[in-house]
Motif scaffolding. Structure first.
Motif, PDB file in Angstrom:
ATOM      1  N   GLY A  43       0.814  -1.207   0.000  1.00 25.36           N
ATOM      2  CA  GLY A  43       0.000   0.000   0.000  1.00 25.36           C
ATOM      3  C   GLY A  43       0.845   1.253   0.000  1.00 25.36           C
ATOM      4  N   THR A  44       0.153   2.377  -0.052  1.00 24.85           N
ATOM      5  CA  THR A  44       0.793   3.685   0.010  1.00 24.85           C
ATOM      6  C   THR A  44       0.152   4.470   1.149  1.00 24.85           C
ATOM      7  OG1 THR A  44       1.134   3.668  -2.384  1.00 24.85           O
ATOM      8  CG2 THR A  44       1.308   5.794  -1.279  1.00 24.85           C
TER       9      THR A  44
ATOM     10  N   ALA B  16      -3.573   1.562  14.606  1.00 21.85           N
ATOM     11  CA  ALA B  16      -2.306   0.851  14.768  1.00 21.85           C
ATOM     12  C   ALA B  16      -2.408   0.012  16.033  1.00 21.85           C
ATOM     13  CB  ALA B  16      -1.155   1.825  14.881  1.00 21.85           C
ATOM     14  N   GLN B  17      -2.123  -1.288  15.923  1.00 21.65           N
ATOM     15  CA  GLN B  17      -2.173  -2.148  17.102  1.00 21.65           C
ATOM     16  C   GLN B  17      -1.227  -1.594  18.170  1.00 21.65           C
ATOM     17  OE1 GLN B  17      -0.972  -6.219  16.522  1.00 21.65           O
ATOM     18  NE2 GLN B  17      -1.681  -6.829  18.528  1.00 21.65           N
ATOM     19  N   ASP B  18      -0.054  -1.133  17.732  1.00 26.20           N
ATOM     20  CA  ASP B  18       0.919  -0.493  18.610  1.00 26.20           C
ATOM     21  C   ASP B  18       1.267   0.856  17.972  1.00 26.20           C
ATOM     22  OD1 ASP B  18       3.090   0.379  20.075  1.00 26.20           O
ATOM     23  OD2 ASP B  18       4.297  -1.418  19.755  1.00 26.20           O
ATOM     24  N   PRO B  19       0.987   1.964  18.640  1.00 25.39           N
ATOM     25  CA  PRO B  19       1.267   3.279  18.047  1.00 25.39           C
ATOM     26  C   PRO B  19       2.726   3.462  17.607  1.00 25.39           C
ATOM     27  CG  PRO B  19      -0.133   3.531  19.964  1.00 25.39           C
ATOM     28  CD  PRO B  19       0.303   2.078  19.925  1.00 25.39           C
ATOM     29  N   ALA B  20       3.651   2.719  18.196  1.00 25.40           N
ATOM     30  CA  ALA B  20       5.063   2.803  17.812  1.00 25.40           C
ATOM     31  C   ALA B  20       5.272   2.375  16.358  1.00 25.40           C
ATOM     32  CB  ALA B  20       5.918   1.950  18.742  1.00 25.40           C
ATOM     33  N   LEU B  21       4.327   1.612  15.795  1.00 22.11           N
ATOM     34  CA  LEU B  21       4.427   1.193  14.394  1.00 22.11           C
ATOM     35  C   LEU B  21       4.430   2.390  13.447  1.00 22.11           C
ATOM     36  CD1 LEU B  21       1.838  -1.753  14.362  1.00 22.11           C
ATOM     37  CD2 LEU B  21       4.327  -1.964  14.199  1.00 22.11           C
ATOM     38  N   LEU B  22       3.863   3.504  13.882  1.00 22.28           N
ATOM     39  CA  LEU B  22       3.681   4.662  13.008  1.00 22.28           C
ATOM     40  C   LEU B  22       4.883   5.603  12.975  1.00 22.28           C
ATOM     41  CD1 LEU B  22       0.001   5.542  13.972  1.00 22.28           C
ATOM     42  CD2 LEU B  22       0.827   4.011  12.171  1.00 22.28           C
ATOM     43  N   LYS B  23       5.863   5.400  13.839  1.00 18.66           N
ATOM     44  CA  LYS B  23       6.942   6.381  13.977  1.00 18.66           C
ATOM     45  C   LYS B  23       7.852   6.489  12.758  1.00 18.66           C
ATOM     46  CE  LYS B  23      10.153   3.314  16.261  1.00 18.66           C
ATOM     47  NZ  LYS B  23      11.068   3.069  17.303  1.00 18.66           N
TER      48      LYS B  23
ATOM     49  N   LYS C  68       5.683   4.020   0.362  1.00 21.98           N
ATOM     50  CA  LYS C  68       5.195   2.701  -0.066  1.00 21.98           C
ATOM     51  C   LYS C  68       5.484   1.768   1.096  1.00 21.98           C
ATOM     52  CE  LYS C  68       4.474   3.911  -4.416  1.00 21.98           C
ATOM     53  NZ  LYS C  68       3.150   4.221  -4.839  1.00 21.98           N
ATOM     54  N   VAL C  69       4.499   0.940   1.469  1.00 25.93           N
ATOM     55  CA  VAL C  69       4.662   0.062   2.627  1.00 25.93           C
ATOM     56  C   VAL C  69       4.185  -1.356   2.336  1.00 25.93           C
ATOM     57  CG1 VAL C  69       4.505   1.919   4.352  1.00 25.93           C
ATOM     58  CG2 VAL C  69       2.422   0.782   3.587  1.00 25.93           C
ATOM     59  N   GLN C  70       4.674  -2.254   3.150  1.00 27.93           N
ATOM     60  CA  GLN C  70       4.183  -3.625   3.239  1.00 27.93           C
ATOM     61  C   GLN C  70       3.646  -3.741   4.662  1.00 27.93           C
ATOM     62  OE1 GLN C  70       4.517  -6.132   0.730  1.00 27.93           O
ATOM     63  NE2 GLN C  70       5.062  -4.373  -0.530  1.00 27.93           N
ATOM     64  N   PHE C  71       2.398  -4.226   4.803  1.00 28.93           N
ATOM     65  CA  PHE C  71       1.812  -4.291   6.139  1.00 28.93           C
ATOM     66  C   PHE C  71       0.923  -5.514   6.286  1.00 28.93           C
ATOM     67  CE2 PHE C  71      -1.407  -2.218   3.639  1.00 28.93           C
ATOM     68  CZ  PHE C  71      -2.615  -2.526   4.229  1.00 28.93           C
ATOM     69  N   THR C  72       0.621  -5.819   7.538  1.00 31.48           N
ATOM     70  CA  THR C  72      -0.365  -6.849   7.842  1.00 31.48           C
ATOM     71  C   THR C  72      -1.476  -6.176   8.645  1.00 31.48           C
ATOM     72  OG1 THR C  72       0.807  -7.524   9.861  1.00 31.48           O
ATOM     73  CG2 THR C  72       1.293  -8.766   7.846  1.00 31.48           C
ATOM     74  N   ALA C  73      -2.680  -6.669   8.454  1.00 31.51           N
ATOM     75  CA  ALA C  73      -3.835  -6.131   9.174  1.00 31.51           C
ATOM     76  C   ALA C  73      -4.711  -7.273   9.626  1.00 31.51           C
ATOM     77  CB  ALA C  73      -4.626  -5.178   8.291  1.00 31.51           C
ATOM     78  N   ASP C  74      -5.356  -7.092  10.763  1.00 29.20           N
ATOM     79  CA  ASP C  74      -6.253  -8.101  11.301  1.00 29.20           C
ATOM     80  C   ASP C  74      -7.235  -7.424  12.249  1.00 29.20           C
ATOM     81  OD1 ASP C  74      -7.283 -10.646  11.572  1.00 29.20           O
ATOM     82  OD2 ASP C  74      -5.444 -11.521  12.351  1.00 29.20           O
TER      83      ASP C  74
ATOM     84  N   SER D 117       1.523  -4.959  11.692  1.00 25.61           N
ATOM     85  CA  SER D 117       2.941  -4.743  11.386  1.00 25.61           C
ATOM     86  C   SER D 117       3.018  -3.880  10.136  1.00 25.61           C
ATOM     87  CB  SER D 117       3.681  -6.063  11.165  1.00 25.61           C
ATOM     88  OG  SER D 117       3.284  -6.670   9.962  1.00 25.61           O
ATOM     89  N   ILE D 118       4.092  -3.122  10.026  1.00 20.91           N
ATOM     90  CA  ILE D 118       4.267  -2.275   8.846  1.00 20.91           C
ATOM     91  C   ILE D 118       5.750  -1.998   8.657  1.00 20.91           C
ATOM     92  CG2 ILE D 118       3.994  -0.102  10.112  1.00 20.91           C
ATOM     93  CD1 ILE D 118       2.426   0.956   7.634  1.00 20.91           C
ATOM     94  N   LYS D 119       6.170  -1.986   7.402  1.00 21.43           N
ATOM     95  CA  LYS D 119       7.544  -1.602   7.079  1.00 21.43           C
ATOM     96  C   LYS D 119       7.541  -0.947   5.709  1.00 21.43           C
ATOM     97  CE  LYS D 119       8.885  -6.018   5.063  1.00 21.43           C
ATOM     98  NZ  LYS D 119       9.837  -7.074   5.016  1.00 21.43           N
ATOM     99  N   LYS D 120       8.508  -0.070   5.515  1.00 16.58           N
ATOM    100  CA  LYS D 120       8.635   0.571   4.201  1.00 16.58           C
ATOM    101  C   LYS D 120       8.995  -0.504   3.198  1.00 16.58           C
ATOM    102  CE  LYS D 120       9.955   5.093   5.869  1.00 16.58           C
ATOM    103  NZ  LYS D 120      10.940   6.172   5.831  1.00 16.58           N
TER     104      LYS D 120
END
Length: 99
Positions: free
Chosen positions: A31-32, A64-71, A78-84, A94-97
């Motif tokens: 995603g973006t 965000a499950q954990d707000p630290a994921l957004l920092k 552009k990101v790769q993430f998981t959602a549930d 989880s999220i990463k560039k």
């Protein structure tokens, strides 16, 4: 008696489906990032389909499950993430560039 048998069959089917989902893991989605709201712990992502949530491609706000994921992410990344579903809310787990 029919009600008990139906309930038992439904429970068995639900357990089988949840076991299958766990075995497959949570899929990674591309995603973006459109917006990051660190104060509220939310992120808006224009994303592809999310199979484990039966969700089509769209732009939406996630908690965000954990707000630290957004920092480490910002609008335009552009990101790769998981959602549930976490506590009944659709959340980024989880999220990463990415690419």
């Amino acid at each position: 008696m029919k009600r008990i048998n139906f309930a038992a069959a439904a429970l068995t089917a639900a357990l089988a489906l949840s076991g299958a989902a766990l075995a497959q893991g949570t899929p990674t989605v591309s995603g973006t990032v459109e917006k990051v709201d660190t104060a509220q712990g939310k992120i808006t992502i224009d994303h592809g389909p999310i199979p484990n949530l039966n969700m089509d491609a769209m732009s939406m706000v996630f908690r965000a499950q954990d707000p630290a994921l957004l920092k480490d992410v910002k609008a335009g990344d552009k990101v790769q993430f998981t959602a549930d579903r976490v506590n009944g809310q659709i959340s980024v787990t989880s999220i990463k560039k990415g690419k």
